[in-house]
Design a protein around this motif. Sequence first.
Motif, PDB file in Angstrom:
ATOM      1  N   LEU A  98      50.216  33.572  51.170  1.00 49.27           N
ATOM      2  CA  LEU A  98      49.073  32.933  50.532  1.00 49.27           C
ATOM      3  C   LEU A  98      48.971  33.316  49.062  1.00 49.27           C
ATOM      4  O   LEU A  98      48.321  32.634  48.278  1.00 49.27           O
ATOM      5  CB  LEU A  98      47.774  33.333  51.253  1.00 49.27           C
ATOM      6  CG  LEU A  98      47.265  32.417  52.365  1.00 49.27           C
ATOM      7  CD1 LEU A  98      46.039  33.020  53.031  1.00 49.27           C
ATOM      8  CD2 LEU A  98      46.972  31.020  51.856  1.00 49.27           C
ATOM      9  N   ILE A  99      49.590  34.419  48.699  1.00 50.17           N
ATOM     10  CA  ILE A  99      49.515  34.913  47.325  1.00 50.17           C
ATOM     11  C   ILE A  99      50.642  34.341  46.470  1.00 50.17           C
ATOM     12  O   ILE A  99      50.435  33.953  45.322  1.00 50.17           O
ATOM     13  CB  ILE A  99      49.561  36.452  47.307  1.00 50.17           C
ATOM     14  CG1 ILE A  99      48.479  37.019  48.234  1.00 50.17           C
ATOM     15  CG2 ILE A  99      49.386  36.974  45.889  1.00 50.17           C
ATOM     16  CD1 ILE A  99      47.075  36.620  47.876  1.00 50.17           C
ATOM     17  N   TYR A 100      51.845  34.290  47.028  1.00 53.52           N
ATOM     18  CA  TYR A 100      52.966  33.713  46.274  1.00 53.52           C
ATOM     19  C   TYR A 100      52.654  32.263  45.899  1.00 53.52           C
ATOM     20  O   TYR A 100      52.140  31.485  46.720  1.00 53.52           O
ATOM     21  CB  TYR A 100      54.240  33.727  47.117  1.00 53.52           C
ATOM     22  CG  TYR A 100      54.905  35.066  47.249  1.00 53.52           C
ATOM     23  CD1 TYR A 100      55.576  35.647  46.180  1.00 53.52           C
ATOM     24  CD2 TYR A 100      54.888  35.742  48.465  1.00 53.52           C
ATOM     25  CE1 TYR A 100      56.208  36.869  46.307  1.00 53.52           C
ATOM     26  CE2 TYR A 100      55.519  36.980  48.606  1.00 53.52           C
ATOM     27  CZ  TYR A 100      56.178  37.534  47.524  1.00 53.52           C
ATOM     28  OH  TYR A 100      56.794  38.743  47.654  1.00 53.52           O
ATOM     29  N   ASN A 101      52.980  31.881  44.686  1.00 54.31           N
ATOM     30  CA  ASN A 101      52.821  30.499  44.241  1.00 54.31           C
ATOM     31  C   ASN A 101      54.096  29.753  44.597  1.00 54.31           C
ATOM     32  O   ASN A 101      54.976  29.533  43.768  1.00 54.31           O
ATOM     33  CB  ASN A 101      52.563  30.450  42.738  1.00 54.31           C
ATOM     34  CG  ASN A 101      52.023  29.090  42.299  1.00 54.31           C
ATOM     35  OD1 ASN A 101      51.951  28.162  43.080  1.00 54.31           O
ATOM     36  ND2 ASN A 101      51.652  29.001  41.033  1.00 54.31           N
ATOM     37  N   THR A 102      54.183  29.360  45.842  1.00 53.76           N
ATOM     38  CA  THR A 102      55.403  28.753  46.379  1.00 53.76           C
ATOM     39  C   THR A 102      55.025  27.562  47.250  1.00 53.76           C
ATOM     40  O   THR A 102      53.919  27.026  47.157  1.00 53.76           O
ATOM     41  CB  THR A 102      56.215  29.798  47.158  1.00 53.76           C
ATOM     42  OG1 THR A 102      57.419  29.208  47.648  1.00 53.76           O
ATOM     43  CG2 THR A 102      55.431  30.380  48.312  1.00 53.76           C
ATOM     44  N   CYS A 103      55.916  27.133  48.114  1.00 51.97           N
ATOM     45  CA  CYS A 103      55.656  25.987  48.977  1.00 51.97           C
ATOM     46  C   CYS A 103      54.597  26.348  50.026  1.00 51.97           C
ATOM     47  O   CYS A 103      54.242  27.521  50.190  1.00 51.97           O
ATOM     48  CB  CYS A 103      56.950  25.526  49.637  1.00 51.97           C
ATOM     49  SG  CYS A 103      57.783  26.786  50.613  1.00 51.97           S
ATOM     50  N   LEU A 116      45.282  29.958  40.917  1.00 52.08           N
ATOM     51  CA  LEU A 116      46.463  30.457  41.631  1.00 52.08           C
ATOM     52  C   LEU A 116      47.020  31.711  40.971  1.00 52.08           C
ATOM     53  O   LEU A 116      47.491  32.628  41.659  1.00 52.08           O
ATOM     54  CB  LEU A 116      47.540  29.372  41.682  1.00 52.08           C
ATOM     55  CG  LEU A 116      47.293  28.200  42.639  1.00 52.08           C
ATOM     56  CD1 LEU A 116      48.410  27.168  42.502  1.00 52.08           C
ATOM     57  CD2 LEU A 116      47.185  28.678  44.074  1.00 52.08           C
ATOM     58  N   THR A 117      46.957  31.769  39.656  1.00 55.81           N
ATOM     59  CA  THR A 117      47.506  32.928  38.961  1.00 55.81           C
ATOM     60  C   THR A 117      46.625  34.168  39.101  1.00 55.81           C
ATOM     61  O   THR A 117      47.020  35.254  38.666  1.00 55.81           O
ATOM     62  CB  THR A 117      47.684  32.594  37.468  1.00 55.81           C
ATOM     63  OG1 THR A 117      46.462  32.062  36.950  1.00 55.81           O
ATOM     64  CG2 THR A 117      48.809  31.593  37.274  1.00 55.81           C
ATOM     65  N   ASP A 118      45.431  34.005  39.671  1.00 62.77           N
ATOM     66  CA  ASP A 118      44.554  35.161  39.917  1.00 62.77           C
ATOM     67  C   ASP A 118      44.854  35.841  41.242  1.00 62.77           C
ATOM     68  O   ASP A 118      44.412  36.975  41.466  1.00 62.77           O
ATOM     69  CB  ASP A 118      43.080  34.729  39.924  1.00 62.77           C
ATOM     70  CG  ASP A 118      42.629  34.145  38.600  1.00 62.77           C
ATOM     71  OD1 ASP A 118      43.194  34.549  37.561  1.00 62.77           O
ATOM     72  OD2 ASP A 118      41.722  33.285  38.602  1.00 62.77           O
ATOM     73  N   ASP A 133      48.635  33.794  27.896  1.00 63.90           N
ATOM     74  CA  ASP A 133      48.057  32.457  27.989  1.00 63.90           C
ATOM     75  C   ASP A 133      46.819  32.500  28.853  1.00 63.90           C
ATOM     76  O   ASP A 133      46.876  32.732  30.034  1.00 63.90           O
ATOM     77  CB  ASP A 133      49.104  31.492  28.587  1.00 63.90           C
ATOM     78  CG  ASP A 133      48.580  30.080  28.653  1.00 63.90           C
ATOM     79  OD1 ASP A 133      47.506  29.829  28.076  1.00 63.90           O
ATOM     80  OD2 ASP A 133      49.248  29.239  29.274  1.00 63.90           O
ATOM     81  N   SER A 134      45.666  32.310  28.249  1.00 61.62           N
ATOM     82  CA  SER A 134      44.417  32.463  28.989  1.00 61.62           C
ATOM     83  C   SER A 134      44.197  31.342  29.968  1.00 61.62           C
ATOM     84  O   SER A 134      43.457  31.485  30.924  1.00 61.62           O
ATOM     85  CB  SER A 134      43.231  32.534  28.016  1.00 61.62           C
ATOM     86  OG  SER A 134      43.195  31.361  27.217  1.00 61.62           O
ATOM     87  N   ALA A 135      44.805  30.217  29.770  1.00 64.68           N
ATOM     88  CA  ALA A 135      44.644  29.121  30.706  1.00 64.68           C
ATOM     89  C   ALA A 135      45.565  29.341  31.881  1.00 64.68           C
ATOM     90  O   ALA A 135      46.761  29.480  31.734  1.00 64.68           O
ATOM     91  CB  ALA A 135      44.967  27.793  30.023  1.00 64.68           C
ATOM     92  N   PRO A 136      45.033  29.385  33.086  1.00 62.92           N
ATOM     93  CA  PRO A 136      45.883  29.623  34.246  1.00 62.92           C
ATOM     94  C   PRO A 136      46.864  28.481  34.439  1.00 62.92           C
ATOM     95  O   PRO A 136      46.519  27.325  34.307  1.00 62.92           O
ATOM     96  CB  PRO A 136      44.877  29.702  35.414  1.00 62.92           C
ATOM     97  CG  PRO A 136      43.668  28.979  34.932  1.00 62.92           C
ATOM     98  CD  PRO A 136      43.621  29.180  33.465  1.00 62.92           C
TER      99      PRO A 136
END
Length: 875
Positions: free
Chosen positions: A183-188, A219-221, A358-361
């Motif tokens: 759930l944490i990884y930004n993946t499929c 997501l990046t948080d 980069d402050s924008a996620p």
Amino acid sequence: MGVRGLQGFVGSACPHICTVADFRELAGRHRSRHPGSTPTLVVDAMCCLRYWYTPESWVCGGQWREYFSALREFVRAFATAGIKLVFFFDGTVEQHKRDVWVKRRLKNNREIARVFHHVKSRREQPGRSMFFIPSGLAIFTRFALKSLGQETLCSLQEADYEVASYGLRHHCLGILGEDTDYLIYNTCPYFSISEFCLETLKTVMLCRDKLCESLDLHLTDLPLLSCLLGNDIVPEGVFESFRYRCLCAYTSVKGNADRKGSVILAVADHIAKVLRLHRGQKRLEDMLPLGPHRALFYKGMASYLLPGQNSPWFFQKPQGVAALDKQVAFVCPDPGSQQEVPASTEPESQQGVLVSTDSAPRQDTATCADLASKQGAPLSSDLESKQEVPTCTDPDSQREMPVSADAGSKQETPMSIDPAAEQDIAACAGPCPKPEVLACADLEPMQGIPACADPASVQNLPAGADPELEPEAPVKQADFMGMDPEVKQQALVADPDILEVCRRPPVPSVCLSGYRRARCWVCPGAGKQVARTRHVRAETYLVYNIMSGGEIECSNTLEDALDQALPSQAFVFRPVRQRVYSLLLGPGADGARTCPAVKEWFVYAGNPLKQPDLVRPLPISIPGGMPSLRSLWLDQGPQVEAQRLDALLACFDLSSAREELQAVEGPFQALCCLLMYLFVQVDTLCLEDLHAFIAQALCLPGKSTVQLEDLEPDYIDSRAVQLGSLLVRGLTTLVLVNGACGSPWLLSDLMPWNVFDGKLFHQKYLQAEKGYSVEALLEQNRSRLSRFQALKSAVCKACAQENRRISSRQPWRSHHTGRWGRQESSSHRTSSGHSRSSTGQSWREQGGPTEALLGRDRAYLVCTEALPPLGVIWT
């Protein structure tokens, strides 16, 4: 495993995160949008073992034929739906996970003690609530899946990272497993195996987009949330006071201290309303109480960043060099740069990670919504269409790899490294000087980094090696900086064509293919890489770990810590492993008498697992001399085949029994070899045990899966439980030796579903103990009698050559004096000396103070004739 408390939070406080998903519909949508592309599901196999093991009986040693049938049905269901499965298995335990691994093993010891208490008090198998997977299940599952034609891969680093990376890189349907880290990884998308229904091919998808929506996060948080809550890298107690302050502030505003999941909600609220507000104005370490855990925290954050991904939470480059877990994390010391920092704070992760301010996620990778439009569509939208990512050509693999799409990024390489280091990247393809041990202060940060990528290495792969596998699996490297001085100064492998020895100083490396490399004893970018290729393709067991890292582990076995007669499998098969070490590692690089000691993390009664056992290789005597690994693994011909068998028998110290073994039928030679070794080594095994082992192996081919399922032993005997586990661990040892010797025997002959069934063995054991005749044990089948006599005769002859007489059961079970435990004060031990077969002594007959000191390692007495080299502790 995963993020502390997140699984319960999702199930109770945020059930809307879980959405029903139909794999057939997802596959159909994928084919319509991507004609010619096969929908692929990547499976975290270690998370699925409990789901796959459906047989009712588990305590007797495993119902392997039933288990194999269950796996076949699982594979067939997806094949019918046109979905390709790719299975990943853990291939190593990384150093930062060792403490977690140890805690789980010690917990399992307590669970096993409860199992044996139940068995001995009630003479029945405990209920499913006390279920413990049979010994060797993970090892044999990978071979079962390969035999079913499935793509099966073994990880070279943390398995969940490789699973997440593979799913993202290959645009998979999703990940099937049971780990909240997905759930944490930004993946499929991430699908739950525990909720999976094989008949309908439906399960629950845990949507990270909806999780972020519920927590008011991007997501990046999520990596930041994971580290603040605690995971396998950052211990839960590190930020306990911080979470308490967040909770107090949150509940004072919300006025609901009893709300479920309030801690997670409170931390997420603090990230969204406090930390994000000041991001860009203050450094993260100024806003968080990192203290001495600063490097650990950044390491945990970086561990979730897949190739090409950035994090907006790194503001300023940490100063200097951060040492962690005896390894070095090199970071740029420029305090003025606010643009990017190589967050190389994960010593085992082998990845250089680019981070920015980069402050924008950024959400430039797969999500559970429509991945092409980024509109956050519902589940019915296409899960497969992904945003195109810039790629670069990998000179090692000639394949395209994703790179960062951040326009502000200064790098165009898949892995972001310090710009000054780009000029100094050198390939370790040629001869290098002898390794040197350098202090941390002697190394320039990110200078002279060996880019372990030999473009020619793909052409040099041996026959059968798949070059496509080379760039897809990062190399698990050893904890070089934590090795003993003796180990640091010796090359582990004598033959560079098998596993190329890297003689560069142990500095961090960045591979041109975009994968993480850590410091190690080998350079994976040159040479034939036979061991590595076979490891990745799940064709061997422990061979690559021994050669590349000098450290192996073995999980819990169903062994009764209170049993006074049978030794632990860790000690029974240690002599075999020691000879395998000698075969794989060869003599010291400087011609020294001894090889480097291997670190063994084996679970047995009395072992607190505070430190590994340091086990030194034993000399191995092979007729005709020691062959090279190149010859054993790559050459062909009758003479080489004979050499491979000679090497295997020498590892078991059974060279003198070669003729007896060759007289046995092919499918039973491996089993006969194992029984020879067991009955030579363990003098508490009796004639009835031998009859039970042989009878069940001969009767097994004539039994259908349904017949085995219907078997019901009269009762459960605790000794038979241990014997079943001992035999299965022996089969895993056979797999290790067979792979190390170039596979003289077919793998199918070593698989338990062909030679062992737990309930059938239990039945034969109880019958033999009651005095049943051989004919009754063989179920009145005369055709089996001649094979029975041949197997029994071969085992008895091998034992007679070692002055070991196998007798019928005697009163020794009642007067045996006690099971030896690990009594030495130091948890470091180095085994060396003489095997039982060379002395004629049983493991119980080597009594005296030395034996008490060494514990249950009855086969090896300390050699007092030579002093050990520096850095190795002898007891």
